[in-house]
Every structure is written in C-alpha cells, then in structure tokens.
Design a protein around this motif. Structure first.
Motif, short mmCIF file in Angstrom:
data_model
loop_
_atom_site.label_atom_id
_atom_site.label_comp_id
_atom_site.label_asym_id
_atom_site.label_seq_id
_atom_site.Cartn_x
_atom_site.Cartn_y
_atom_site.Cartn_z
N LYS A 1 -39.33 -25.49 -8.18
CA LYS A 1 -39.61 -26.87 -7.80
C LYS A 1 -39.58 -27.03 -6.29
O LYS A 1 -38.66 -26.56 -5.63
CB LYS A 1 -38.59 -27.81 -8.43
CG LYS A 1 -38.71 -27.94 -9.94
CD LYS A 1 -37.82 -29.04 -10.47
CE LYS A 1 -36.35 -28.72 -10.23
NZ LYS A 1 -35.45 -29.71 -10.87
N GLY A 2 -40.59 -27.69 -5.74
CA GLY A 2 -40.64 -27.97 -4.31
C GLY A 2 -40.70 -29.46 -4.07
O GLY A 2 -40.40 -30.28 -4.94
N SER A 3 -41.13 -29.84 -2.86
CA SER A 3 -41.20 -31.26 -2.52
C SER A 3 -42.42 -31.93 -3.14
O SER A 3 -42.46 -33.16 -3.27
CB SER A 3 -41.23 -31.43 -1.01
OG SER A 3 -42.31 -30.69 -0.45
N GLY A 4 -43.44 -31.15 -3.52
CA GLY A 4 -44.65 -31.72 -4.12
C GLY A 4 -44.61 -31.69 -5.63
O GLY A 4 -43.64 -31.26 -6.26
N ALA A 5 -45.72 -32.11 -6.21
CA ALA A 5 -45.79 -32.17 -7.67
C ALA A 5 -46.00 -30.79 -8.28
O ALA A 5 -45.60 -30.53 -9.42
CB ALA A 5 -46.92 -33.10 -8.09
N THR A 6 -46.62 -29.88 -7.54
CA THR A 6 -46.92 -28.55 -8.06
C THR A 6 -45.83 -27.57 -7.65
O THR A 6 -45.54 -27.42 -6.47
CB THR A 6 -48.28 -28.05 -7.52
OG1 THR A 6 -49.29 -28.99 -7.86
CG2 THR A 6 -48.62 -26.69 -8.10
N PRO A 7 -45.20 -26.90 -8.59
CA PRO A 7 -44.15 -25.92 -8.23
C PRO A 7 -44.76 -24.69 -7.55
O PRO A 7 -45.94 -24.37 -7.72
CB PRO A 7 -43.52 -25.56 -9.58
CG PRO A 7 -44.60 -25.83 -10.57
CD PRO A 7 -45.39 -26.99 -10.05
N TYR A 8 -43.92 -24.02 -6.77
CA TYR A 8 -44.36 -22.81 -6.10
C TYR A 8 -44.33 -21.63 -7.07
O TYR A 8 -43.38 -21.45 -7.82
CB TYR A 8 -43.47 -22.52 -4.89
CG TYR A 8 -43.55 -23.57 -3.82
CD1 TYR A 8 -44.76 -23.88 -3.22
CD2 TYR A 8 -42.41 -24.26 -3.41
CE1 TYR A 8 -44.85 -24.85 -2.23
CE2 TYR A 8 -42.47 -25.23 -2.42
CZ TYR A 8 -43.69 -25.52 -1.84
OH TYR A 8 -43.77 -26.48 -0.86
N ARG A 9 -45.38 -20.83 -7.03
CA ARG A 9 -45.48 -19.63 -7.86
C ARG A 9 -44.93 -18.45 -7.06
O ARG A 9 -45.46 -18.12 -5.99
CB ARG A 9 -46.92 -19.37 -8.25
CG ARG A 9 -47.53 -20.46 -9.13
CD ARG A 9 -49.02 -20.17 -9.37
NE ARG A 9 -49.59 -21.09 -10.36
CZ ARG A 9 -50.85 -21.03 -10.78
NH1 ARG A 9 -51.66 -20.10 -10.29
NH2 ARG A 9 -51.30 -21.89 -11.68
#
Length: 457
Positions: free
Chosen positions: A51-59
C-alpha cells in the motif's frame, strides 16, 4: 537461497539498504499489514503488493536465486536500489510472516522470465566473447606494440604530473604550512585538476584530501605535514619505480591510478561476507565488500561503483557465504579481488572468521605498511573484546584487560556503536573491522556463543 526453507535474518536484509533512511523506512514496511497478495517460489523469488499513498499499490518482486546477486523490481518512483518496498518485503519474508509458496502473478512472472532469459543470453555472449579473445590471442590479432606505446605515453604524462606536484609541495613547505589555510581550497582543487590532466587520478584524490586538512581542528599542521610526506613518497616511488621490487612497484602503480587487471589465479572458495558499506563523493558511490575464504583463509575486498545518488548493483548480505571464484589484483597485499564466477546464491553458514588480540591487530597493520606505506587500514577480526568508554570516546579492550584499540572518531559517532554496545552487554564479542593509524572501525560483530552476524555500518 536455493530452497524455500532457507531464509535470511533481518540484519542480513537491512545490510542491503543503500542508506540509513532506506533502512528505517524499510523496517516500517516489514509487517503483514502493509502487504497483500504476497507469495514466493521454490526458485527463490518473493513478490507482493504494498500500500502506498495512491489508490494503486506498488508491485514489488525480488529475485534471490540468481548467483549474480539479488535483483529487485518495484513500480514505485524511488531511485534508491533497493527501495524501501523491496527491503520491507524481504523483512516480511525473513521474519517468517505469511509469504506462501505460489505461482507468481503475471506482472512478477513476466519480469522474472525476461530477466533470466536475458541473463542466459548475456552468459552465452560472455562465453562467445571469451572464445573470441582466445582466438585473437592465438592468432595475434591484437596489437601489443600499440598498447605498449599507449602505456608509455600515459606513464610520461603521469611522470610530468608527479614532477609538477613535487614542485608544488616544495613551494608549500618553503612558504610555511600556515599559508595553506590562507590559500583556501581553490589552490588544492586546481592542483588536483592538473593531476587529472596527467591521467593520475590517485594523485588527484590524495591532493583533494590534503585540501580538507587546513583549519580542520587542533593539530592540523602536523596532519598536513604527515600527508604531504606520504604524497612526496608516492611521487618519488613513481619516478623511481624501475628500482622498486615488483610487488611495491605494482602498489605504486595502483596508488597513482593504474589499477591493472585482476590477473591472479582464480580461487574458488566458500566466501563469508564479512561487511558491506558505501562511501560517496561528488561523482561516485563506492561499495566495499569484505569477504573471508572459509577454506583458503584469505581475506578479499570487492569494489563496485554506482553513479552519484544511487548505490551500486552488487549487494551481498552480511553473514551469508557465497560459493564463488575470485581473482586478485596485482598489488603488494593482493587483497583487492574481482568476482570471476558465482556457482550458487549466498546461503547461511555457521562459520565465523578466526580472530586475533588487539596487540596482534596493531602489529598486523604495522607489517602491512612495509609493503604499502600509503595504507590507511587493514581488515582484522578481533576475538573476545569488550566495547568500553575511554573519556569522550570508545575503545575495544581485550577481555583480559591487557590492551585496547581506540575507535576511530567516525566509528564513535555512528549508530552502529550502540548496536555493538547492546550486543556485548559487557560480555566479550567477536568484531570484524578495519584497523589503522586512526584507530579501529568496527563493521560487523558476533555475540559470544551462537548467534548471527550483526552489521554495524
């Protein structure tokens, strides 16, 4: 890691971090709450979504199975290598958190497949290149006469630079060391630039170090005189290198900047990773990795480089052992080496390097100075020492209370000192580090009895 059951420790993972900020940020992400869809393969890959600051998690995916060292891929914009997400994922995996065996998702599997195919092509290309070089050598396609002329021209330029530097040192001593503080750093930088023009980067680096001494604190004139004497000795060594023994002549060539190639016979061993740390200047990040051959008993230094702001790609976790072949460079001590071939990924080992007393460590540095008078320090493992305060600083004292080695001022101000003190708790520990004229810099420690290596840098 060749089997799913072999896991690194948290300290070994954090030893990969490019800096303290990444180490701290990665530690915060080493819990299951930050991750989803994690998985691992028997071939040595680990992946997950963070989970990051945006809606899309980091892969994030890490490949640990490649003998060339761990590789990292993350969709975050960080320029650090590895990033905090890769560190957090490895901490999650190393701590026994739920990272179940599974088939990699498409985004991870595609990268792993492409990377391993590329490595296969590169390996085939290297083999073809080596075969072509052998054919050229056998057929005489190379032009040794042209190479000899180029080497002679560079030697002449370095000789001219060394002669000019001798004159500048003489002018400094004639005008008095106090003038160095009045002249400012510009004079030293201009002299260093002249050494770069002479194709002597080693001389340029030592000149820049001289420029940082004036006005650096009490006793700076004595330190400046000492370094000027060593630089004068290096100049004279180059100008009269034909009269030197072969080993010392090779050391002089290396010190002025002619490093040569790793021409020593390849030595295959199970190399224990003793320490890894980075230093940086305005242009380059240099990574130093100390290794100990558990079979040969040799200590070797690997150097790798990266552009400013980014750590080098070569990374080996402290405390693991690497089945590999190394070849030494041609200097008097023959400690610097090149990694020729890796036969397996790094794996845990119970082996620890043998140690010496503080008196023996100081004697070892003194002996090494005969072969390399410009040597700042030597790698040493101390047995049964206790970190103790010494006025405003610290020292490592033999457990029997006989003698002690002072810590360098830089080591005494590092957070690693408090890790060492906590690990010891007043009891003797084994410590690997660098011992020189400024004192001892601890890099890794092992608790008494059983226990994993603890990086201190």
């Amino acid at each position: 890691m060749t089997q799913q059951g072999v896991r690194w420790t948290a300290d070994q993972v954090l030893a990969l971090a490019p800096d303290d900020a990444s180490r701290t940020a990665g530690s915060r992400l080493g819990s299951a709450g930050a991750w989803s869809r994690t998985g691992s393969s028997r071939e040595g890959a680990v992946w997950g979504l963070c989970k990051g600051s945006g809606a899309t998690p980091y892969r994030t995916v890490v490949d640990l199975a490649d003998p060339s060292g761990p590789a990292f891929r993350c969709s975050c914009p960080s320029r650090k290598f590895p990033c905090k997400h890769a560190l957090g994922l490895l901490l999650l995996w190393s701590g026994g958190q739920p990272v179940p065996p599974a088939e990699p998702p498409e985004w991870a599997g595609q990268w792993l497949t492409e990377r391993r195919e590329r490595l296969g092509r590169e390996q085939a290309g290297e083999e073809e290149k080596a075969e072509g070089s052998a054919v050229d050598a056998a057929g005489g396609a190379a032009d040794p006469e042209a190479a000899r002329r180029r080497a002679e021209r560079r030697a002449e330029r370095i000789g001219a630079g060394a002669t000019e530097l001798e004159q500048r040192l003489a002018d400094l001593l004639r005008s008095g060391l106090a003038s160095a503080e009045q002249s400012g750093y510009g004079l030293w930088e201009e002299t260093a630039a002249r050494m770069v023009d002479a194709q002597a980067p080693g001389l340029a680096g030592r000149v820049r170090e001289l420029g940082a001494i004036p006005g650096s604190g009490p006793g700076w004139p004595a330190r400046l005189l000492e370094e000027c004497a060593l630089l004068h000795l290096l100049d004279r060594g180059w100008l009269r290198r034909a009269e030197l023994p072969d080993g010392l002549a090779a050391t002089v060539r290396g010190r002025v900047g002619l490093t040569g190639t790793a021409d020593g016979p390849p030595v295959r061993d199970n190399w224990l990773v003793l320490a890894q740390y980075d230093t940086a200047d305005a242009k380059l990040t240099t990574r130093r990795i100390w290794l100990y051959g558990t079979g040969s008993g040799r200590t070797a230094l690997l150097l790798s480089y990266g552009p400013v702001g980014r750590s080098p790609e070569l990374a080996l976790p402290v405390g693991l052992a690497l089945d590999a072949e190394l070849s030494a460079y041609p200097d008097a001590g023959r400690q610097r080496a090149a990694l020729v071939e890796r036969h397996a990924p790094p794996e845990p080992t119970p082996v620890r390097p043998p140690g010496v007393t503080t008196v023996e460590a100081a004697a070892r540095y003194g002996d090494a100075l005969r072969d390399d008078p410009w040597l700042d320090s030597v790698p040493v493992t101390l047995d049964d020492v206790v970190p103790t305060p010494d006025g405003d600083s610290w020292q490592l004292a033999d457990a029997d209370g006989g003698t002690a080695l002072p810590l360098t001022s830089s080591a005494a101000s590092r957070p690693g000192l408090w890790r060492l003190v906590a690990l010891s708790g007043g009891a003797p520990v084994k410590v690997f580090g660098e011992c020189g004229h400024r004192g001892f810099t601890p890099l890794t420690a092992w608790p008494s009895g059983a226990g994993e290596a603890v990086p201190l840098c």
